[in-house]
Write an enzyme that holds these catalytic residues in place. Structure first.
Site, mmCIF file in Angstrom:
data_model
loop_
_atom_site.group_PDB
_atom_site.id
_atom_site.type_symbol
_atom_site.label_atom_id
_atom_site.label_comp_id
_atom_site.label_asym_id
_atom_site.label_seq_id
_atom_site.Cartn_x
_atom_site.Cartn_y
_atom_site.Cartn_z
ATOM 1 N N GLY A 177 0.851 -1.184 0.000
ATOM 2 C CA GLY A 177 0.000 0.000 0.000
ATOM 3 C C GLY A 177 0.888 1.236 0.000
ATOM 4 N N SER B 66 -18.105 9.571 0.102
ATOM 5 C CA SER B 66 -17.189 10.578 0.648
ATOM 6 C C SER B 66 -17.871 11.471 1.671
ATOM 7 C CB SER B 66 -16.621 11.438 -0.463
ATOM 8 O OG SER B 66 -15.927 12.520 0.114
ATOM 9 N N ARG C 266 -16.272 12.699 12.653
ATOM 10 C CA ARG C 266 -16.781 11.382 12.280
ATOM 11 C C ARG C 266 -17.382 10.605 13.443
ATOM 12 N NH1 ARG C 266 -11.921 9.358 8.179
ATOM 13 N NH2 ARG C 266 -12.553 10.743 6.503
ATOM 14 N N ARG D 164 -8.787 9.384 13.877
ATOM 15 C CA ARG D 164 -7.981 9.959 12.804
ATOM 16 C C ARG D 164 -8.777 11.028 12.057
ATOM 17 N NH1 ARG D 164 -7.910 9.332 7.631
ATOM 18 N NH2 ARG D 164 -9.079 7.394 7.532
ATOM 19 N N LEU E 100 -3.475 8.889 4.277
ATOM 20 C CA LEU E 100 -2.550 8.876 3.143
ATOM 21 C C LEU E 100 -1.264 9.580 3.545
ATOM 22 C CD1 LEU E 100 -5.041 9.741 0.250
ATOM 23 C CD2 LEU E 100 -4.468 7.529 1.223
#
Lengths: 256, 637
Positions: B42, B284, B330, B435, B441
């Site tokens: 990855g 998204s 989130r 996070r 990324l």
């Protein structure tokens, strides 16, 4: 969401133990498939049943199941990734099939993609092509500031259109010549369009096309089947760009 | 034993620079004498393998897919954060660092997080130079957007395919090193065990998934870049092959698992439609910029959404959090959706979904504007659900998405097992208990391009490793153990399939160790997972043979590890009797029902040590020391 309909289908699915063994189509009757299932979920259900009744499941590649990793793929009733436009197999849903339908499921067929088992093929030839030049030769650490070279939005968008390729191999499966030109051209275009990729553009086109030939892929004869099945709608304009780069490399550069 | 993070001295902003300037370097001529194994391709694994090879090391790279271009980093949609401050809106390394620490609810190591923020800018430079086609403004400079409620625009993106483009960039660098002969690539391989010699990580057993052979690989160091464990919930946004196997092999060989109960549940996923469901698709988070979340005010209201009048709709996020509204973080958005559904106000066939409504946005901006922003997402939704989100509100529900916990590592990204390095999502280090969007990324690439290539040097240069070959008894022992395990699956001839048992595990972990957790539920979950583990070993049925491609057999091994791992995760959730980030303990909340941290008792990293099969793991504590920022309670009211 509509009512939870179910359908019965007949699968004719390719079974093959390995590259050197003869394969055949096996008929499997499948009952009570919810139309909300994805095609791969239908295969999961079939495999659960095969497992519990003492038979071997149908092996097929899959991973992200959201259409971006490029791992899945099969030829469904003659169409790579199935009949829907701009879609990978994992995004195909059973509501697209009628009750009582017969569905033929075959692997990608190409000399350059030997079969590993059932619907799984070996696509390492694609990796070999990228290894022969699908990159910018730069090491981590020495890059200039990201905004040092402005790139027009139009060029960046075209590069992104080409870069969207997921390397699934449907273009090869759909091509009567098993050509990998769409795949090769997508990478060559992306990098030739961008200033970062320009210095090596000639060498790259030359080297990737030659590797493609060596891997056993056929030539392009403008059938456009590749573009029609590409789940990311990569345009054959990229092939024209590749041809330009390749010609430049043949006539004007010092590439051996 | 208290794990030592080995954080270098000096002021926070100077630590990494000082470290780089004073570490022991490996002589360039000696680099080619060192062999490094990197498992996973990855963002973290591919970038590390390529960069180590560029430096001159010999690298062996392994991946489970047919090509290193496919790892699940590829599915990241939104973007990558970097403190470039190109928009001139007040961003800085410090601000990104602070946001990451605060977003993680003060459960990450200051020095690691600061380094991540520092390196974020180099990543963008590196990726642009590779030919990653980031979005640009009309003038040709890079475009930025605000993401996940951040107050500055620091997110770089490539349409909705940022992860794909960054991964293909790393893959291209890796491919170049494969062509140069500096990386030997092993696709369709699964790490089946970690091999230690004299306590040092020296190799792996890799199973060739095509022919079933066990391959022995020896090296001077082993790097795990094997991703997260979200599939412990069975249904998640992860790819089907994502697993916790490599981490569990390391754990059973002595590596600590840190904060396994820190898992992230993403609020905007397409809800489950039936038992056959194999994965959940993420939509998204950017949708919450224009969509309004609501449920019917009346319980069990079965009317179609457009038939429910405005005054009978409960826009619960806007009501409860007037200043952040639909843009709360989130974890808060996810928990509130669960609360509504548990109360009977959920919608859809299962009652476990809430509406995300674009009616007002379309009225305000017009359908064209909304289509330009979210067209591809609307199409994806329409294809999966068979409904038109321009006309009917979308249905969404939270799903397991990312795991902040993982193998414990120090500042060098080395685990407590010498020579075993862990990077990317597989380690625990930078995100604390939660996070931020567009930071995964960033961490994967920071670890692979810019951290590990430095920090692995001092280990290689500074330790003595006995010369050994793959004939060493440790290799034989490990290979034999793998073989025994594989054979036992095939010989079992039970009555239940791997997926069926995995689904059951997922129900337990999701219901008791998902968005909300409590003592009684966790205790029950632990017991039920143990029973399910016994059931699995006695009653699983794995078809086929071991000498050709056999996905059921692969999945059996992965499920065995998930069953063992789930017990560590639940145990960790049990002993952390505070709420923080993604870990919400119902016993620890404010009067308003929000997460309540207990810093006096739980301001630490929990590191779990394996004590043998069937035995509870041993708890170790690494205290978290905050020298530079003051701990505050998050508030989004």
């Amino acid at each position: 969401m509509r009512e939870n309909d179910t359908i019965d289908i007949t699968l004719k699915v390719w079974r093959q133990k390995g590259a050197d063994v003869k394969g055949r189509l096996e008929t499997i009757d499948v009952k009570n498939i919810s139309t909300h299932m994805s095609f791969l979920e239908m295969l999961d259900v079939v495999n659960e049943d095969l497992t519990l009744t003492g038979r071997e499941p149908v092996e097929f590649d899959n991973d992200c199941r959201e259409g971006i990793c490029g791992m899945c793929g099969a030829v469904i009733n003659g169409h790579a990734h199935g009949p829907e436009k701009a879609m990978t197999l994992c995004q195909l849903h059973m509501r697209k099939f009628k009750n009582g339908a017969t569905i033929v499921v075959e692997p990608w067929r190409s000399r350059a993609f030997p079969i590993i088992k059932d619907l799984i093929v070996d696509r390492s030839a694609f990796d070999k092509i990228i290894q022969s030049g699908g990159y910018v030769s730069m090491n981590a650490g020495g890059a200039p500031d990201a905004n040092a070279i402005p790139i027009s939005q139009e060029i960046a968008d075209k590069a992104m259109d080409a870069a969207a390729c997921i390397g699934c191999g449907a273009c090869v499966a759909a091509c009567p010549n098993s050509s990998a030109m769409l795949f090769v051209s997508a990478k060559v275009s992306q990098l030739a369009l961008l200033p970062q990729g320009k210095p090596e553009a000639a060498q790259r086109a030359w080297s990737m096309v030659n590797t493609m030939d060596r891997c056993g892929f056929g030539n392009c004869s403008n059938e456009k089947e590749c573009e029609a099945v590409c789940p990311k709608e990569i345009s054959i304009v990229n092939i024209a760009r590749l041809n330009r780069e390749f010609l430049k490399a043949s006539f004007f550069s010092t590439v051996e | 034993m208290q794990p030592d993070g080995k954080v270098p001295g000096g002021p926070l902003t100077e630590k990494w620079n000082r470290y780089r300037s004073t570490i022991k370097l490996v002589n360039p001529a000696n680099k080619r004498k060192f062999n490094i194994i990197v498992v996973g391709t990855g963002l973290a694994g591919a970038s590390a393998a390529a960069t180590l090879a560029e430096l001159g090391y010999n690298v062996k790279s392994f991946c489970i897919q047919d090509s290193p271009r496919r790892a699940h980093s590829i599915a990241a949609q939104g973007g990558i954060n970097a403190a470039k401050n190109y928009p001139n809106d007040g961003d800085s390394t410090w601000r990104l660092f602070y946001d990451t620490i605060k977003g993680g609810d003060y459960r990450s190591r200051e020095a690691n997080t600061y380094r991540l923020a520092q390196l974020s800018t180099n990543i963008i430079d590196q990726c642009v130079a590779q030919g990653v086609p980031f979005a640009r403004d009309y003038g040709g400079l890079l475009a930025n957007r605000s993401f996940g409620g951040a107050q500055v625009s620091r997110t770089f993106y490539a349409r909705g395919q940022t992860g794909q483009q960054l991964l293909l960039g790393a893959y291209s660098s890796l491919s170049r090193q494969i062509a140069a002969g500096k990386v030997l690539m092993f696709p369709r391989r699964e790490m089946s065990d970690l091999v230690l010699i004299d306590g040092q990580a020296r190799g792996i057993i890799a199973r060739n998934l095509v022919n079933g052979e066990y391959e022995r690989h020896i090296a001077d160091a082993v790097v795990l870049a094997t991703g997260g464990y979200g599939n412990v919930f069975y249904l998640s946004t992860n790819a089907t092959s994502c697993n916790v196997g490599a981490a569990m092999h390391a754990y059973r060989k002595g590596a600590f698992l840190a904060n396994p109960c820190f898992t992230q549940i993403h609020p905007t996923c397409i809800p489950q439609s039936g038992d056959y469901q194999s994965k959940l698709t993420l939509m998204s988070e950017s949708l919450r910029n224009d969509g309004r979340v609501w449920v019917p005010r009346n319980q069990d209201d079965k009317r179609p959404p457009n038939a429910i009048p405005e005054n009978e709709r409960n826009y619960y996020l806007e009501e409860k959090y007037p200043s952040f509204g639909n843009l709360v973080p989130r974890d808060v958005a996810s928990r509130n959706a669960k609360e509504q559904c548990d109360r009977g106000n959920g919608v859809g066939a299962t009652g476990y979904a809430v509406y995300l409504d674009f009616k007002d946005a379309i009225k305000r901006d017009g359908k064209d504007v909304i289509a330009k922003k979210y067209g591809n997402l609307f199409d994806m939704y329409a294809n999966i659900i068979d409904d038109d989100p321009y006309k009917t509100p979308m249905m969404i529900y939270p799903a397991s998405h990312y795991t902040m916990g993982g193998l414990w590592v120090d500042y060098d990204l080395m685990s407590n097992v010498p020579g075993l390095f862990v990077i990317g999502e597989a380690n625990f280090s930078d995100h604390g208990a939660n996070r931020l969007g567009a930071s995964a990324l960033m961490q994967g690439l920071a670890d692979g391009y810019f951290v590990l290539p430095y920090t692995i040097g001092p280990y290689l240069a500074g330790t003595v490793r006995p010369s050994a070959t793959t004939d060493h008894p440790a290799f034989k022992e490990a290979a034999d153990a793998v073989d025994t395990r594989i054979k036992s699956f095939l010989n079992n001839k039970g009555k239940r399939t791997v997926d069926e048992i995995h689904r059951e595990l997922g129900q337990i972990t999701w219901n008791y160790c998902g968005m909300a957790r409590n003592e009684a539920g966790l205790t029950e979950a632990l017991q039920r997972i143990k029973e399910l583990q016994t059931e699995f070993w006695e009653n699983v049925r794995v078809p086929g043979s071991a000498d050709d491609y056999n996905l059921s057999l692969q999945k059996a091994g992965r499920l065995a590890d998930f069953l063992e791992f789930a017990q560590v995760m639940v145990t960790d959730a049990l002993v952390r009797k505070e709420s923080c980030g993604g870990h919400f303990r119902e016993e620890s909340k404010t009067e308003e029902g929000e997460a309540l941290r207990i810093d006096e008792e739980y301001c630490h990293t929990a590191a779990w040590e394996y004590k043998g099969s069937g035995k509870p793991p041993e708890f170790h504590k690494e205290p978290l020391v905050f020298e530079n920022i003051a701990l505050t309670q998050r508030s989004y009211k």
